[in-house]
Enzyme design. Structure first.
Site, PDB file in Angstrom:
ATOM      1  N   PHE A 147      -2.434   0.626  -3.554  1.00 44.76           N
ATOM      2  CA  PHE A 147      -1.289   0.935  -4.417  1.00 44.76           C
ATOM      3  C   PHE A 147      -0.499  -0.305  -4.809  1.00 44.76           C
ATOM      4  O   PHE A 147       0.208  -0.290  -5.808  1.00 44.76           O
ATOM      5  CB  PHE A 147      -0.345   1.933  -3.714  1.00 44.76           C
ATOM      6  CG  PHE A 147       0.562   1.292  -2.691  1.00 44.76           C
ATOM      7  CD1 PHE A 147       1.754   0.690  -3.066  1.00 44.76           C
ATOM      8  CD2 PHE A 147       0.228   1.262  -1.340  1.00 44.76           C
ATOM      9  CE1 PHE A 147       2.589   0.085  -2.136  1.00 44.76           C
ATOM     10  CE2 PHE A 147       1.048   0.662  -0.407  1.00 44.76           C
ATOM     11  CZ  PHE A 147       2.228   0.074  -0.800  1.00 44.76           C
ATOM     12  N   LYS A 171     -11.787   3.701  -8.572  1.00 45.40           N
ATOM     13  CA  LYS A 171     -10.993   4.751  -7.903  1.00 45.40           C
ATOM     14  C   LYS A 171      -9.691   4.071  -7.494  1.00 45.40           C
ATOM     15  O   LYS A 171      -9.590   3.464  -6.431  1.00 45.40           O
ATOM     16  CB  LYS A 171     -11.752   5.278  -6.681  1.00 45.40           C
ATOM     17  CG  LYS A 171     -11.431   6.707  -6.283  1.00 45.40           C
ATOM     18  CD  LYS A 171      -9.960   6.994  -6.028  1.00 45.40           C
ATOM     19  CE  LYS A 171      -9.505   6.581  -4.646  1.00 45.40           C
ATOM     20  NZ  LYS A 171      -8.037   6.689  -4.452  1.00 45.40           N
ATOM     21  N   GLU A 174      -4.129   6.647  -5.501  1.00 41.22           N
ATOM     22  CA  GLU A 174      -3.590   7.908  -6.016  1.00 41.22           C
ATOM     23  C   GLU A 174      -2.069   7.848  -6.155  1.00 41.22           C
ATOM     24  O   GLU A 174      -1.453   8.751  -6.704  1.00 41.22           O
ATOM     25  CB  GLU A 174      -4.006   9.077  -5.122  1.00 41.22           C
ATOM     26  CG  GLU A 174      -3.535   9.024  -3.668  1.00 41.22           C
ATOM     27  CD  GLU A 174      -4.401   8.152  -2.743  1.00 41.22           C
ATOM     28  OE1 GLU A 174      -5.051   7.199  -3.233  1.00 41.22           O
ATOM     29  OE2 GLU A 174      -4.402   8.425  -1.537  1.00 41.22           O
ATOM     30  N   ARG A 175      -1.450   6.765  -5.647  1.00 39.63           N
ATOM     31  CA  ARG A 175       0.020   6.662  -5.743  1.00 39.63           C
ATOM     32  C   ARG A 175       0.473   6.168  -7.116  1.00 39.63           C
ATOM     33  O   ARG A 175       1.543   6.491  -7.587  1.00 39.63           O
ATOM     34  CB  ARG A 175       0.535   5.666  -4.713  1.00 39.63           C
ATOM     35  CG  ARG A 175      -0.057   5.835  -3.344  1.00 39.63           C
ATOM     36  CD  ARG A 175       0.926   6.500  -2.424  1.00 39.63           C
ATOM     37  NE  ARG A 175       0.379   6.563  -1.098  1.00 39.63           N
ATOM     38  CZ  ARG A 175       0.088   7.703  -0.465  1.00 39.63           C
ATOM     39  NH1 ARG A 175       0.295   8.857  -1.050  1.00 39.63           N
ATOM     40  NH2 ARG A 175      -0.390   7.686   0.756  1.00 39.63           N
ATOM     41  N   SER A 224      -6.022  -1.110   3.345  1.00 36.44           N
ATOM     42  CA  SER A 224      -5.604  -1.357   4.726  1.00 36.44           C
ATOM     43  C   SER A 224      -6.821  -1.620   5.611  1.00 36.44           C
ATOM     44  O   SER A 224      -7.943  -1.206   5.288  1.00 36.44           O
ATOM     45  CB  SER A 224      -4.814  -0.161   5.238  1.00 36.44           C
ATOM     46  OG  SER A 224      -5.630   0.984   5.197  1.00 36.44           O
ATOM     47  N   CYS A 279      -0.074  -8.117   0.178  1.00 38.51           N
ATOM     48  CA  CYS A 279      -0.977  -8.502   1.271  1.00 38.51           C
ATOM     49  C   CYS A 279      -0.797  -9.961   1.635  1.00 38.51           C
ATOM     50  O   CYS A 279      -1.237 -10.394   2.693  1.00 38.51           O
ATOM     51  CB  CYS A 279      -2.417  -8.241   0.862  1.00 38.51           C
ATOM     52  SG  CYS A 279      -2.872  -9.161  -0.599  1.00 38.51           S
ATOM     53  N   GLU A 377       0.987  -4.478  10.884  1.00 40.95           N
ATOM     54  CA  GLU A 377       1.384  -4.836   9.521  1.00 40.95           C
ATOM     55  C   GLU A 377       2.460  -3.828   9.103  1.00 40.95           C
ATOM     56  O   GLU A 377       2.168  -2.637   8.984  1.00 40.95           O
ATOM     57  CB  GLU A 377       0.175  -4.729   8.583  1.00 40.95           C
ATOM     58  CG  GLU A 377       0.512  -5.093   7.157  1.00 40.95           C
ATOM     59  CD  GLU A 377      -0.644  -4.858   6.183  1.00 40.95           C
ATOM     60  OE1 GLU A 377      -1.374  -3.868   6.339  1.00 40.95           O
ATOM     61  OE2 GLU A 377      -0.789  -5.663   5.251  1.00 40.95           O
TER      62      GLU A 377
END
Ligand code: NAD
Length: 492
Positions: A147, A171, A174-175, A224, A279, A377
């Site tokens: 995201f 893909k 979805e957020r 993640s 990240c 994290e």
């Protein structure tokens, strides 16, 4: 309420409104997004396979034209894209534009495909024998993205995968999936044939179907660490090449000789930019020697001047985090910190009482390995400070950490900097640069639990990942050279 469509075969395709997409600045539902089931995944893979079979024969200039035009369209629509990103992700408009700019670099790199796709040629390797190498597309690439960079990370993958002659099934998270659909529309406008780039939405089931599907040849994943590990293990078990980039815990080591104002600026910019949801964000400042108190004073002075607010307010330095659940998780690290012996120097958790998914800036002192606020994290606007006695202690701390994405060193000592870049087990190192994201001509990737698979993403390693090598050995013998010889061919 808007339902975000799939983008398949160069068309918007409507689906059910299975999942909610929020505006993190208000907490309101912004749109719905469908979940692609197994049947839809199978259909899209079949479409992409057919398209890949013809796109692999497209000329290099045809691909270059598409990418040049894509770049132009992305530049022309920068305001629209930034607004869309801010609406679904929450980051500031300036940050969204920064992300787009870094993504554009990858399109520009891919535009140089005629240079990057060049093979090698060796003449006369044996008498009358030449050898040349070529690289061919792998076929259909599944691109699965997080995201936090809704346009940059899809561009890391898409530009190079298309340039090398592959079809792509993206893909996105979805957020915040809307910009991926716009990317498909820009590629169509740029002349990309139907089926070469497709966007499907979904959750873990959708991803797993892609990972197990025999029609997928390669998987590029960013997200993640637990999911990256799963994607790598599942994808490779199904015979695919996989690059899976995971999470991070990036240290910023400050040596006693560093300019503390510059170090404090960097800690603020890299710790709190994008609400810490990068990240490559700095999440731990490692103060070496006796500079910690002075450095913390300079960091708090700057931190108290930060403005938190909606991403579309030009006064906001950073916006909300992505979801309510994530906000509560971030807050949990701060509220539980004192029980680990951590001092909460600045506590921004009261922001959680306001509408939207906000957390104010938090600064934790005395964060050490073995404490949750260090080991995990956090991925929010929470900066930790660790105090160590020596340079060697700092290097040991960085190297013992499970992650190895990015690290920064602040110093005026060139020899220490050189030593540091050789001694740390981290993929991307900044010397007085807090967010050392490589330019697109160098590949991006971490070490340890920040990357599963051997290939870094984008740049030369991206081109290598999306292609398979062939080596052709050629001889044009004369009829007079006809002979039977069962010996193993040598070049001597
Ligand atoms: P995430 O792992 O939750 O999701 C990433 C993608 O995987 C999404 O498309 C999601 O739908 C899918 N997914 C989620 N759970 C899954 C499961 N169980 N099985 C299969 N697929 C699944 O990551 P996120 O929260 O979207 O993004 C934040 C994370 O990404 C952070 O850990 C951050 O450090 C990391 N990240 C890493 C890099 C890097 O280059 N190393 C870059 C950006 C973000």
């Amino acid at each position: 309420m808007r339902t975000i469509p799939y983008f398949i075969n160069n068309e918007r395709v409507e689906g059910a409104g299975d999942l909610l997409v929020f505006n993190p600045a208000t907490g309101d539902v912004n749109a719905h997004v469908p979940i692609a089931d197994a049947r839809l995944v199978d259909d899209v893979v079949a479409i992409a396979r057919t398209a890949a079979n013809s796109w692999r024969n497209s000329t290099l200039s045809q691909r270059t034209n598409v990418l040049f035009t894509l770049r132009q369209l992305l530049v022309e629509h920068a305001d629209e894209l930034a607004a869309l990103i801010t609406q679904e992700h929450g980051k500031t408009i300036a940050d969204a534009k920064g992300e787009l700019a870094r993504g554009l670099e990858n399109v520009e790199y891919a535009c140089g495909l005629t240079e990057h796709m060049k093979g090698e040629f060796s003449s006369q390797v044996a008498d009358g024998v030449d050898v040349h190498s070529i690289r061919e597309p792998v076929g259909v690439v599944a691109a699965i993205t997080p995201f936090n960079f809704p346009i940059m990370v899809p561009l890391w993958m898409t530009a190079n995968a298309i340039a090398t002659g592959n079809a792509v099934i993206l893909k996105p998270s979805e957020r915040d999936p809307s910009v991926s659909v716009r990317l498909g529309e820009f590629l169509r406008e740029a002349g990309l044939p139907s089926g070469v780039f497709n966007v499907i939405h979904g959750n873990a089931d959708t991803v797993n179907r892609l990972l197990e599907h025999p029609g997928i040849d390669a998987v590029s994943f960013v997200g993640s660490t637990p999911v990256a590990r799963h994607v790598y293990l599942t994808g490779t078990a199904h015979g695919k090449r996989v690059q899976a980039l995971g999470g991070a815990k990036n240290h910023m080591v400050v040596l006693p000789d560093a300019d503390l104002d510059i170090a404090a600026d960097a800690a603020i910019n890299a710790g709190f930019g994008s609400a810490g949801e990068r990240c490559m964000a700095i999440s731990v400042v490692v103060a070496v020697g006796d500079i910690a108190d002075e450095l913390i004073d300079r960091i708090t002075d700057r931190l108290d001047r930060l403005t938190v607010g909606p991403g579309d307010d030009p006064n906001s330095d950073f916006g909300p985090v992505i979801t309510k659940e994530h906000r509560d998780r971030v807050v949990g690290y701060v509220t539980s910190a004192p029980s680990d012996g951590i001092t909460v120097v600045r506590d921004g958790t009261s922001w959680a009482d306001k509408p939207g998914f906000f957390v104010g800036p938090c600064l934790l002192d005395g964060v050490e390995p073995g404490m949750k606020a260090y080991d995990d994290e956090i991925f929010g606007p929470v900066l930790g400070v660790s105090r160590v006695a020596t340079y060697a202690d700092a290097v040991s701390m960085v190297n013992a950490n499970q992650y190895g994405n990015g690290v920064a060193l602040f110093t005026r000592d060139g020899n220490a900097a050189r030593l540091f870049s050789r001694e740390v087990s981290v993929g991307m190192i900044g010397i007085n640069v807090p967010i050392p994201v490589p330019i697109s001509a160098y590949s991006f990737g971490g070490w340890k639990n920040s990357l599963f698979g051997h290939s870094h993403i984008y740049g030369p390693e991206g081109f290598a990942f999306y292609t398979r090598a062939k080596v052709v050995t050629t001889r044009w013998p004369q009829p007079s050279e006809s002979q039977i010889d069962l010996g193993f061919p040598t070049t001597r």
